[in-house]
Design a protein around this motif. Sequence first.
Motif, mmCIF file in Angstrom:
data_model
loop_
_atom_site.group_PDB
_atom_site.id
_atom_site.type_symbol
_atom_site.label_atom_id
_atom_site.label_comp_id
_atom_site.label_asym_id
_atom_site.label_seq_id
_atom_site.Cartn_x
_atom_site.Cartn_y
_atom_site.Cartn_z
ATOM 1 N N ILE A 194 0.853 -1.187 0.000
ATOM 2 C CA ILE A 194 0.000 0.000 0.000
ATOM 3 C C ILE A 194 0.887 1.235 0.000
ATOM 4 O O ILE A 194 1.807 1.352 0.820
ATOM 5 N N LEU A 195 0.599 2.135 -0.930
ATOM 6 C CA LEU A 195 1.315 3.407 -1.020
ATOM 7 C C LEU A 195 0.368 4.540 -0.658
ATOM 8 O O LEU A 195 -0.803 4.517 -1.035
ATOM 9 N N GLN A 196 0.883 5.534 0.051
ATOM 10 C CA GLN A 196 0.134 6.760 0.323
ATOM 11 C C GLN A 196 0.881 7.882 -0.362
ATOM 12 O O GLN A 196 2.025 8.177 -0.018
ATOM 13 N N ASN A 197 0.240 8.487 -1.351
ATOM 14 C CA ASN A 197 0.877 9.542 -2.146
ATOM 15 C C ASN A 197 2.249 9.083 -2.646
ATOM 16 O O ASN A 197 3.255 9.767 -2.510
ATOM 17 N N ASP A 198 2.277 7.866 -3.185
ATOM 18 C CA ASP A 198 3.458 7.227 -3.778
ATOM 19 C C ASP A 198 4.561 6.855 -2.790
ATOM 20 O O ASP A 198 5.663 6.502 -3.193
ATOM 21 N N LYS A 199 4.273 6.901 -1.488
ATOM 22 C CA LYS A 199 5.243 6.482 -0.473
ATOM 23 C C LYS A 199 4.699 5.235 0.224
ATOM 24 O O LYS A 199 3.537 5.213 0.630
ATOM 25 N N PRO A 200 5.541 4.202 0.388
ATOM 26 C CA PRO A 200 5.063 2.957 1.006
ATOM 27 C C PRO A 200 4.658 3.133 2.465
ATOM 28 O O PRO A 200 5.373 3.767 3.235
ATOM 29 N N VAL A 201 3.491 2.593 2.810
ATOM 30 C CA VAL A 201 3.052 2.549 4.213
ATOM 31 C C VAL A 201 2.943 1.099 4.692
ATOM 32 O O VAL A 201 2.948 0.845 5.888
ATOM 33 N N LEU A 202 2.861 0.163 3.755
ATOM 34 C CA LEU A 202 2.825 -1.264 4.063
ATOM 35 C C LEU A 202 3.388 -1.985 2.842
ATOM 36 O O LEU A 202 2.834 -1.876 1.753
ATOM 37 N N GLU A 203 4.511 -2.697 3.025
ATOM 38 C CA GLU A 203 5.173 -3.326 1.885
ATOM 39 C C GLU A 203 5.179 -4.845 1.996
ATOM 40 O O GLU A 203 5.455 -5.397 3.067
ATOM 41 N N ASN A 204 4.873 -5.490 0.870
ATOM 42 C CA ASN A 204 4.938 -6.947 0.759
ATOM 43 C C ASN A 204 4.262 -7.648 1.937
ATOM 44 O O ASN A 204 4.806 -8.570 2.532
ATOM 45 N N PHE A 205 3.045 -7.211 2.225
ATOM 46 C CA PHE A 205 2.276 -7.751 3.345
ATOM 47 C C PHE A 205 1.470 -8.959 2.884
ATOM 48 O O PHE A 205 0.704 -8.875 1.930
ATOM 49 N N LYS A 206 1.659 -10.084 3.590
ATOM 50 C CA LYS A 206 0.892 -11.298 3.280
ATOM 51 C C LYS A 206 -0.462 -11.195 3.970
ATOM 52 O O LYS A 206 -0.547 -11.164 5.199
ATOM 53 N N VAL A 207 -1.521 -11.130 3.177
ATOM 54 C CA VAL A 207 -2.872 -10.940 3.686
ATOM 55 C C VAL A 207 -3.421 -12.279 4.167
ATOM 56 O O VAL A 207 -3.354 -13.284 3.464
ATOM 57 N N THR A 208 -3.972 -12.270 5.394
ATOM 58 C CA THR A 208 -4.539 -13.485 5.968
ATOM 59 C C THR A 208 -5.975 -13.200 6.417
ATOM 60 O O THR A 208 -6.460 -12.073 6.298
ATOM 61 N N ARG A 209 -6.634 -14.201 6.956
ATOM 62 C CA ARG A 209 -8.004 -14.012 7.462
ATOM 63 C C ARG A 209 -8.000 -13.172 8.738
ATOM 64 O O ARG A 209 -9.005 -12.588 9.103
ATOM 65 N N LYS A 210 -6.854 -13.116 9.419
ATOM 66 C CA LYS A 210 -6.737 -12.300 10.628
ATOM 67 C C LYS A 210 -6.556 -10.837 10.208
ATOM 68 O O LYS A 210 -5.660 -10.511 9.425
ATOM 69 N N LYS A 211 -7.396 -9.970 10.749
ATOM 70 C CA LYS A 211 -7.339 -8.552 10.387
ATOM 71 C C LYS A 211 -6.090 -7.894 10.947
ATOM 72 O O LYS A 211 -5.701 -8.137 12.074
ATOM 73 N N LYS A 212 -5.477 -7.072 10.097
ATOM 74 C CA LYS A 212 -4.349 -6.240 10.523
ATOM 75 C C LYS A 212 -4.829 -4.803 10.485
ATOM 76 O O LYS A 212 -5.391 -4.359 9.488
ATOM 77 N N ARG A 213 -4.607 -4.068 11.576
ATOM 78 C CA ARG A 213 -5.017 -2.660 11.630
ATOM 79 C C ARG A 213 -3.777 -1.773 11.514
ATOM 80 O O ARG A 213 -2.794 -1.975 12.213
ATOM 81 N N ILE A 214 -3.874 -0.806 10.594
ATOM 82 C CA ILE A 214 -2.848 0.210 10.485
ATOM 83 C C ILE A 214 -3.520 1.575 10.624
ATOM 84 O O ILE A 214 -4.713 1.721 10.349
ATOM 85 N N THR A 215 -2.766 2.556 11.085
ATOM 86 C CA THR A 215 -3.264 3.919 11.200
ATOM 87 C C THR A 215 -2.528 4.777 10.184
ATOM 88 O O THR A 215 -1.294 4.739 10.109
ATOM 89 N N LEU A 216 -3.295 5.497 9.394
ATOM 90 C CA LEU A 216 -2.723 6.357 8.363
ATOM 91 C C LEU A 216 -2.999 7.818 8.711
ATOM 92 O O LEU A 216 -4.109 8.171 9.095
ATOM 93 N N VAL A 217 -1.970 8.633 8.591
ATOM 94 C CA VAL A 217 -2.100 10.061 8.850
ATOM 95 C C VAL A 217 -2.370 10.757 7.528
ATOM 96 O O VAL A 217 -1.654 10.557 6.544
ATOM 97 N N LEU A 218 -3.422 11.561 7.509
ATOM 98 C CA LEU A 218 -3.779 12.307 6.301
ATOM 99 C C LEU A 218 -3.051 13.652 6.346
ATOM 100 O O LEU A 218 -3.548 14.635 6.868
ATOM 101 N N ASN A 219 -1.827 13.663 5.809
ATOM 102 C CA ASN A 219 -1.001 14.866 5.844
ATOM 103 C C ASN A 219 -1.434 15.911 4.830
ATOM 104 O O ASN A 219 -1.267 17.100 5.043
ATOM 105 N N GLU A 220 -1.943 15.458 3.726
ATOM 106 C CA GLU A 220 -2.317 16.353 2.637
ATOM 107 C C GLU A 220 -3.833 16.520 2.592
ATOM 108 O O GLU A 220 -4.574 15.707 3.135
ATOM 109 N N LYS A 221 -4.281 17.549 1.892
ATOM 110 C CA LYS A 221 -5.730 17.720 1.694
ATOM 111 C C LYS A 221 -6.267 16.562 0.862
ATOM 112 O O LYS A 221 -7.328 16.021 1.120
ATOM 113 N N GLU A 222 -5.508 16.182 -0.173
ATOM 114 C CA GLU A 222 -5.885 15.042 -1.020
ATOM 115 C C GLU A 222 -4.845 13.948 -0.839
ATOM 116 O O GLU A 222 -3.648 14.193 -0.954
ATOM 117 N N ASN A 223 -5.324 12.745 -0.540
ATOM 118 C CA ASN A 223 -4.456 11.600 -0.297
ATOM 119 C C ASN A 223 -4.849 10.469 -1.226
ATOM 120 O O ASN A 223 -6.022 10.084 -1.274
#
Length: 108
Positions: free
Chosen positions: A23-52
């Motif tokens: 997952i990239l936020q404004n072309d910067k990685p926030v989560l890289e090569n994450f193996k998705v499973t049935r167990k939920k992973k929670r991340i917090t994203l900061v909205l630094n820009e008006k448009e993200n």
Amino acid sequence: MYSSKIDVDIWDYGIEDGDIITILQNDKPVLENFKVTRKKKRITLVLNEKENAFKIITVNSGKLETNTTKLKLYDFRREYEVVANLEEGKAAVINIVKLKVKTNSVKK
């Protein structure tokens, strides 16, 4: 969205088969090569820009050849669900605009 931060839950809503995402936020990685499973992973994203712009990239679509990642975004009292049914190498973009809360000023 009105918040300056959002929480995002990420999980495999289909058959767990080795889906890997970045997952990239404004072309910067926030989560890289994450193996998705049935167990939920929670991340917090900061909205630094008006448009993200959040780009979900399928690095590996697993054994079933389609990425079945689900994301749930939480903003204050609202929830938004997004499903990414993507083939390997494909991406989806979520555009989030941060809104300002209007306040009533009382003059004395």
